[in-house]
Design an enzyme around this catalytic site. Sequence first.
Site, PDB file in Angstrom:
ATOM      1  N   CYS A  86     -31.223  61.659 -22.478  1.00  0.00           N
ATOM      2  CA  CYS A  86     -30.426  61.985 -21.290  1.00  0.00           C
ATOM      3  C   CYS A  86     -28.977  62.260 -21.696  1.00  0.00           C
ATOM      4  O   CYS A  86     -28.720  63.241 -22.373  1.00  0.00           O
ATOM      5  CB  CYS A  86     -30.567  60.873 -20.245  1.00  0.00           C
ATOM      6  SG  CYS A  86     -30.152  61.408 -18.578  1.00  0.00           S
ATOM      7  N   HIS A 194     -36.736  59.718 -19.858  1.00  0.00           N
ATOM      8  CA  HIS A 194     -36.421  58.375 -20.360  1.00  0.00           C
ATOM      9  C   HIS A 194     -37.666  57.634 -20.831  1.00  0.00           C
ATOM     10  O   HIS A 194     -38.308  56.950 -20.037  1.00  0.00           O
ATOM     11  CB  HIS A 194     -35.761  57.552 -19.253  1.00  0.00           C
ATOM     12  CG  HIS A 194     -34.371  57.967 -18.928  1.00  0.00           C
ATOM     13  ND1 HIS A 194     -33.266  57.454 -19.576  1.00  0.00           N
ATOM     14  CD2 HIS A 194     -33.895  58.852 -18.033  1.00  0.00           C
ATOM     15  CE1 HIS A 194     -32.166  58.003 -19.083  1.00  0.00           C
ATOM     16  NE2 HIS A 194     -32.513  58.858 -18.142  1.00  0.00           N
ATOM     17  N   GLU A 196     -37.720  54.964 -22.550  1.00  0.00           N
ATOM     18  CA  GLU A 196     -37.482  53.513 -22.487  1.00  0.00           C
ATOM     19  C   GLU A 196     -37.716  52.949 -21.088  1.00  0.00           C
ATOM     20  O   GLU A 196     -37.794  51.740 -20.919  1.00  0.00           O
ATOM     21  CB  GLU A 196     -36.058  53.196 -22.976  1.00  0.00           C
ATOM     22  CG  GLU A 196     -34.931  53.435 -21.975  1.00  0.00           C
ATOM     23  CD  GLU A 196     -34.531  54.902 -21.820  1.00  0.00           C
ATOM     24  OE1 GLU A 196     -35.238  55.783 -22.341  1.00  0.00           O
ATOM     25  OE2 GLU A 196     -33.501  55.152 -21.158  1.00  0.00           O
TER      26      GLU A 196
END
Lengths: 228, 84
Positions: A86, A194, A196
């Site tokens: 990002c 993302h 994560e």
Amino acid sequence: MKAAVVSFPGSNCDDDLIWALETVCHQAATKVLASATTLDGFDLVLLPGGFSYGDYLRSGAIAKFAPIMAAVRDFAAAGGYVIGICNGFQILTEAGLLPGALQANTSLEFRCAQAPLVVANAETAFSNAYADGATITLPIAHGEGNYYADPATLAALEANHQVVFRYADNPNGSLNDIAGIVNAQGNVLGMMPHPERAVEALLGGTDGLGVFDSLMAATKGEPHVQHA
Amino acid sequence: MYKAEIDVSYKPSVLDPKAAVIQNTLQRLGQTNVQSVVVGKHFVLTLTAADQAAAEAQVDAICDQMLANVNMESYRYTVQAVTA
């Protein structure tokens, strides 16, 4: 695997990355402030999402001058694995470590959604745990994720198989549906989605684990479990 | 002392979503003869320099290094001597 998570003023996914690496993947992860000047001893460097330096001027435009970035350049030049997620992707393009740029979404809206992605190249250090062509779902959350590169750069990316992830349903206007790319050497990845935020069922999915599993395999040479 | 005025805008080949929205809205408002819209950033710097050429060279470098992302933006500037 010893991972460094760089924390810039305004980063807000640094703790999420450390959670994914330490708690979920059982890897050593250290937060390194943007004011630091060395990355010695790490196998992997991660630039997290957020709004570094308030996104002033352009997203990532100020972060590229942070003291740590000289060490990130050296680390990447030496072949070390670097991943920008990002805002981290925006920083890597601004720093010239990845080609192209990220501009405002064509909708001019901040997009926060679960995005289906196609794994376009499963032979990178960041994607080897996925099956080539697999569809995975990762969260996106950005206002400036619209990937742009001039025609020659775009053609080179495609010819060299540097596109790693593509949107199945383009949410932001990115050319060629690009969601993530690697550099020509294959050791620097930038991606808007993302991983994560998709490492535990409680978060709504585990499709992001493949990125971390891939890196664990790449840094240790151990066999890995294939996802999706 | 020199004063530099710098304009940074998207290259013509890059679709600027903000400019497109402005143009579409102008059309809706009846301003149908507006043929194009360019949105940019304007910077004003004052700096000391040995002479005009040195000031221009420095401003050019600052644009390349920071103020513009030359992947998608172009820039132009004027530099003029001013009294401090």
